[in-house]
Design an enzyme around this catalytic site. Structure first.
Site, PDB file in Angstrom:
ATOM      1  N   HIS A 195       7.663 -31.487 -25.635  1.00  0.00           N
ATOM      2  CA  HIS A 195       7.532 -32.339 -24.440  1.00  0.00           C
ATOM      3  C   HIS A 195       6.270 -32.002 -23.653  1.00  0.00           C
ATOM      4  O   HIS A 195       6.213 -32.192 -22.444  1.00  0.00           O
ATOM      5  CB  HIS A 195       8.771 -32.182 -23.545  1.00  0.00           C
ATOM      6  CG  HIS A 195      10.041 -32.511 -24.257  1.00  0.00           C
ATOM      7  ND1 HIS A 195      10.322 -33.768 -24.739  1.00  0.00           N
ATOM      8  CD2 HIS A 195      11.076 -31.715 -24.629  1.00  0.00           C
ATOM      9  CE1 HIS A 195      11.498 -33.745 -25.356  1.00  0.00           C
ATOM     10  NE2 HIS A 195      11.967 -32.531 -25.319  1.00  0.00           N
TER      11      HIS A 195
ATOM     12  N   GLY B  95       1.597  -3.176   5.156  1.00  0.00           N
ATOM     13  CA  GLY B  95       2.298  -4.372   5.641  1.00  0.00           C
ATOM     14  C   GLY B  95       1.287  -5.419   6.068  1.00  0.00           C
ATOM     15  O   GLY B  95       0.106  -5.335   5.720  1.00  0.00           O
TER      16      GLY B  95
ATOM     17  N   LYS C  97       3.262  -2.098  -7.759  1.00  0.00           N
ATOM     18  CA  LYS C  97       4.587  -1.878  -8.327  1.00  0.00           C
ATOM     19  C   LYS C  97       5.653  -2.733  -7.665  1.00  0.00           C
ATOM     20  O   LYS C  97       6.544  -3.273  -8.330  1.00  0.00           O
ATOM     21  CB  LYS C  97       4.963  -0.405  -8.239  1.00  0.00           C
ATOM     22  CG  LYS C  97       6.286  -0.060  -8.887  1.00  0.00           C
ATOM     23  CD  LYS C  97       6.259  -0.334 -10.380  1.00  0.00           C
ATOM     24  CE  LYS C  97       7.596  -0.271 -11.072  1.00  0.00           C
ATOM     25  NZ  LYS C  97       7.609  -0.852 -12.384  1.00  0.00           N
TER      26      LYS C  97
ATOM     27  N   CYS D 146       0.848  -1.194   0.000  1.00  0.00           N
ATOM     28  CA  CYS D 146       0.000   0.000   0.000  1.00  0.00           C
ATOM     29  C   CYS D 146       0.879   1.238   0.000  1.00  0.00           C
ATOM     30  O   CYS D 146       2.094   1.152   0.140  1.00  0.00           O
ATOM     31  CB  CYS D 146      -0.855   0.004   1.260  1.00  0.00           C
ATOM     32  SG  CYS D 146      -1.742  -1.527   1.505  1.00  0.00           S
TER      33      CYS D 146
ATOM     34  N   TRP E 277      -3.511  -1.907  -1.401  1.00  0.00           N
ATOM     35  CA  TRP E 277      -3.422  -3.127  -2.201  1.00  0.00           C
ATOM     36  C   TRP E 277      -3.873  -4.236  -1.252  1.00  0.00           C
ATOM     37  O   TRP E 277      -3.186  -4.556  -0.281  1.00  0.00           O
ATOM     38  CB  TRP E 277      -1.989  -3.380  -2.667  1.00  0.00           C
ATOM     39  CG  TRP E 277      -1.880  -4.525  -3.615  1.00  0.00           C
ATOM     40  CD1 TRP E 277      -2.338  -4.579  -4.896  1.00  0.00           C
ATOM     41  CD2 TRP E 277      -1.255  -5.804  -3.375  1.00  0.00           C
ATOM     42  NE1 TRP E 277      -2.054  -5.803  -5.454  1.00  0.00           N
ATOM     43  CE2 TRP E 277      -1.409  -6.574  -4.549  1.00  0.00           C
ATOM     44  CE3 TRP E 277      -0.611  -6.386  -2.278  1.00  0.00           C
ATOM     45  CZ2 TRP E 277      -0.927  -7.884  -4.660  1.00  0.00           C
ATOM     46  CZ3 TRP E 277      -0.140  -7.690  -2.384  1.00  0.00           C
ATOM     47  CH2 TRP E 277      -0.297  -8.424  -3.579  1.00  0.00           C
TER      48      TRP E 277
ATOM     49  N   GLU F 167       9.891 -13.210 -20.127  1.00  0.00           N
ATOM     50  CA  GLU F 167       9.583 -11.817 -19.788  1.00  0.00           C
ATOM     51  C   GLU F 167       8.479 -11.253 -20.683  1.00  0.00           C
ATOM     52  O   GLU F 167       7.573 -10.558 -20.228  1.00  0.00           O
ATOM     53  CB  GLU F 167      10.853 -10.955 -19.880  1.00  0.00           C
ATOM     54  CG  GLU F 167      10.673  -9.462 -19.719  1.00  0.00           C
ATOM     55  CD  GLU F 167      10.025  -8.990 -18.441  1.00  0.00           C
ATOM     56  OE1 GLU F 167       9.590  -7.834 -18.401  1.00  0.00           O
ATOM     57  OE2 GLU F 167       9.880  -9.801 -17.499  1.00  0.00           O
TER      58      GLU F 167
HETATM   59  C1  BG6 Z   1       5.950  -6.824  -8.974  1.00  0.00           C
HETATM   60  C2  BG6 Z   1       5.910  -5.814 -10.099  1.00  0.00           C
HETATM   61  O1  BG6 Z   1       5.105  -6.444  -7.944  1.00  0.00           O
HETATM   62  O2  BG6 Z   1       7.275  -6.940  -8.456  1.00  0.00           O
HETATM   63  C3  BG6 Z   1       6.844  -6.309 -11.191  1.00  0.00           C
HETATM   64  O3  BG6 Z   1       4.579  -5.689 -10.590  1.00  0.00           O
HETATM   65  C4  BG6 Z   1       8.257  -6.470 -10.620  1.00  0.00           C
HETATM   66  O4  BG6 Z   1       6.857  -5.389 -12.254  1.00  0.00           O
HETATM   67  C5  BG6 Z   1       8.275  -7.337  -9.372  1.00  0.00           C
HETATM   68  O5  BG6 Z   1       9.061  -7.042 -11.595  1.00  0.00           O
HETATM   69  C6  BG6 Z   1       9.606  -7.205  -8.646  1.00  0.00           C
HETATM   70  O6  BG6 Z   1       9.780  -5.892  -8.223  1.00  0.00           O
HETATM   71  P1  BG6 Z   1      11.207  -5.274  -7.871  1.00  0.00           P
HETATM   72  O7  BG6 Z   1      10.904  -3.870  -7.502  1.00  0.00           O
HETATM   73  O8  BG6 Z   1      11.754  -6.049  -6.719  1.00  0.00           O
HETATM   74  O9  BG6 Z   1      12.076  -5.380  -9.094  1.00  0.00           O
END
Ligand code: BG6
Length: 610
Positions: free
Chosen positions: A509, A100, A605, A2, A75, A486
């Protein structure tokens, strides 16, 4: 994870809190809320399900001049996205926002229910508010900081919190363990934020709260205390980032901006680290002596999501550049609970864009506990991982706002390739290859711009052609396998199409059984020593009626439903070029499907909870 904000000063808190929440929205957008306090101890609590924009509407109808307040964008972890589960939570005299997870909240809840507390939400955070209130009510001398400290002693888990009470309207109590929290200080006011973007433009004087620290914020400034309630001298640092870094610069979406600015951001990652004429790389960050580099035998690369795939691709390059270094690439949420063995002469690369991802942080702490040298490959300056690693390499790509990571991937790989070259230099291995890598990595920024300029239109058309499928397979061989993974992740994250990345040779496979009209396939075909093998894998899919979009740099004829030919002489760095086309493809497919490309559903994020 969050986003939490707070403010105490003499300005109108509602405005400062909501502009902070808008900037932190990429951390979670299930609900948003603020609570402001006037000098008489009246609280105005406003919460809405959904984005901050919903909250703005509620504020329009409930404007106040209050100059103290806290806010939250959520979140969801415990309790579905709803107004009932939105923060701030108020219990008795306590109002709190929390980022958290309180792991022992159920036990605490039943103790509090015995004390006649009732709960309005399903959240662990409300239980923490009730715990603080029960202690606060039991105090003779009402002292909020003490009540918060005592409650946190009983709580197990991770938190970044901001707490206020109408009984003491001239202060906000903050604390952190595991989740990030920053304080911006200025004359007569304090700004609180989960990351720097919430404070940008207000002040550049920042205090990064450390794990276990608790603080009292007032118009007189910040008083900090450690876990034993001992006073701690706050360390004020200058924030290097500016507001520009978090603006769209005329692009429709942060994702498109971040894809398009990769040539420049990659140049920033490479700047000052390559001596092209000498054909050498200098990387001060890792801080390993040439003896340590020469003696290196094992590298553990740890990350989550896109960072994990960047580690996978980098591992192929470091293997090519060295002859005696073993590399293991680990998913952080798995490694942290595995009884893994570490051999001598090992280092760990801790890869994280945000520098706050809980699983990656836990691996860092476990590896340090085992005496492994930890080197961060991090973007966010001043983040928890950046401050806890033994040494590190900053990416310098600027703030990455869009939830799906793009420019960070390209620079994470480039940074780890540079690290690989420093090892190769110290070991005296493959000078020829080192020169080739340096020549190519120097050309890469230009080539990325050229691909975006030349092929965005084609990619948009392919996106329109494949937008209605609900299933897809991405395939690639060797260094293109991590790019297939990716590329599939990007499509999943923002288009919500089910997408799997596979090693081309693995198709027969099992996964090839999936091929039918419900699926389309993206095949990555490099014109190199594995060309024939990859081409025959494409033929296998074709022979089952596959709908294939092939991305290739070959001039040879390719039997594929759709074909994206990239004109480039790059060989080693070709995967990073192909990856940019897959980023654009995912972007345009998501756009065609009407999705929120910057804030896709259910994602955040970086995830600061387990
Ligand atoms: C996810 C993000 O929560 O965390 C991804 O949506 C990211 O885009 C992944 O790759 C890891 O995040 P970070 O900040 O540790 O590279």
């Amino acid at each position: 994870m969050c986003g939490i904000v707070g403010y105490i000063g003499d300005k109108r808190a509602q405005e400062i809190l909501t502009s902070g929440l808008r900037r932190l929205e990429y951390r979670g957008y299930d609900s948003a809320g603020i609570a402001t306090l006037n000098g008489q101890g009246d609280i105005t609590l406003l919460r809405k399900k959904g984005k901050v924009a919903e909250l703005d509407l509620a504020i329009e109808k409930n404007e106040t001049g209050d100059a103290v307040g806290i806010g939250h964008t959520r979140w969801a972890t415990h309790g579905e996205p709803s107004e009932r589960n939105a923060h701030p939570h108020t219990v008795g005299d306590i109002t709190l926002v929390h980022n958290g997870i309180i792991e022992n909240y159920k036990d605490l809840k039943s103790v509090l229910e015995d004390r006649k507390y009732t709960f309005q939400s399903d959240t662990d955070s409300e239980v923490l508010a009730a715990l603080i209130d029960s202690i606060y009510q039991s105090q003779d001398e009402k002292e909020l900081l003490g009540a918060v400290a005592e409650a946190l002693d009983l709580a197990v888990g991770a938190y970044g919190i901001a707490v206020l009470t109408p009984k003491q309207p001239d202060q906000i109590i903050v604390a952190r363990k595991g989740s990030p929290l920053l304080l911006g200080v200025d004359e007569g006011e304090v700004y609180i934020g989960s990351d720097a973007s919430a404070i940008l433009g207000h002040t550049d004087q920042i205090i990064y709260l450390k794990d276990g620290e608790i603080g009292r914020c007032s118009r007189d400034g910040v008083e900090l205390f450690d876990i034993n309630a001992q006073p701690v001298e706050p360390i004020i640092e200058k924030l290097e980032m500016d507001l520009h870094a978090i603006q769209k610069k005329g692009y429709d979406h942060f994702l498109l901006k971040e894809i398009n600015e990769q040539a420049d951001t990659l140049r920033s990652t490479l700047a000052g680290r390559i001596n092209h004429s000498e054909g050498s790389v200098q990387l001060g960050g890792p801080g390993l002596s040439s003896d340590e580099l020469r003696d290196l035998k094992n590298i553990i690369i740890v990350g989550c999501g896109t960072a994990y795939y960047a580690g996978q691709l980098a591992s192929y390059y470091i293997e090519q550049l060295t002859t005696d270094v073993a590399i293991q690439v680990e998913i952080a949420s798995e490694l942290r609970y595995r009884s893994f063995n570490v051999s001598e002469h090992s280092v760990a690369l801790i890869v994280s864009q945000s520098g706050e991802t809980a699983d990656t942080l836990a691996c860092l702490q476990e590896l340090k506990r085992r005496g492994v040298r930890t080197i961060g490959v991090v973007n966010a300056v001043g983040s928890t991982i950046a401050r806890e690693v033994d040494s590190g390499i900053y990416l310098h790509v600027g703030a990455e706002i869009s939830v799906a990571s793009t420019k960070a991937f390209t620079s994470q790989v480039a940074a780890m390739v540079l690290f690989g070259i420093t090892i190769a230099q110290a070991k005296g291995t493959s000078p020829q290859l080192i020169q080739e890598f340096i020549d190519e990595i120097i050309q890469l920024p230009e080539q990325i711009s050229a691909v975006i300029k030349t092929h965005s239109g084609d990619i948009k058309q392919f996106a329109s052609k494949y937008k209605s499928y609900e299933h897809s397979l991405f395939v690639g061989r060797d260094t293109l396998f991590p790019v297939a993974l990716e590329g599939a992740l990007k499509l999943k994250e923002i288009s919500y199409i089910q997408a799997e990345g596979y090693a081309s040779g693995e198709l027969k496979h099992g996964p090839i059984a999936l091929i039918d009209d419900r699926f389309f396939e993206v095949a990555l075909l490099a014109d190199n020593w594995l060309y024939d093998k990859s081409a025959s894998n494409i033929a296998e899919v074709n022979s089952r009626g596959g709908h294939i979009l092939t991305v290739t740099n070959t001039t040879k004829e390719v039997d594929s439903e759709s074909l994206l030919r990239i004109d480039t002489k790059l060989e080693h760095m070709l995967p990073l070029l192909f990856n940019v086309t897959l980023q654009l493809f995912a972007y345009y497919v998501a756009l065609e499907r009407g999705n929120d490309v910057d804030q896709p559903r259910n994602l955040a994020k970086s995830v600061t909870v387990e």
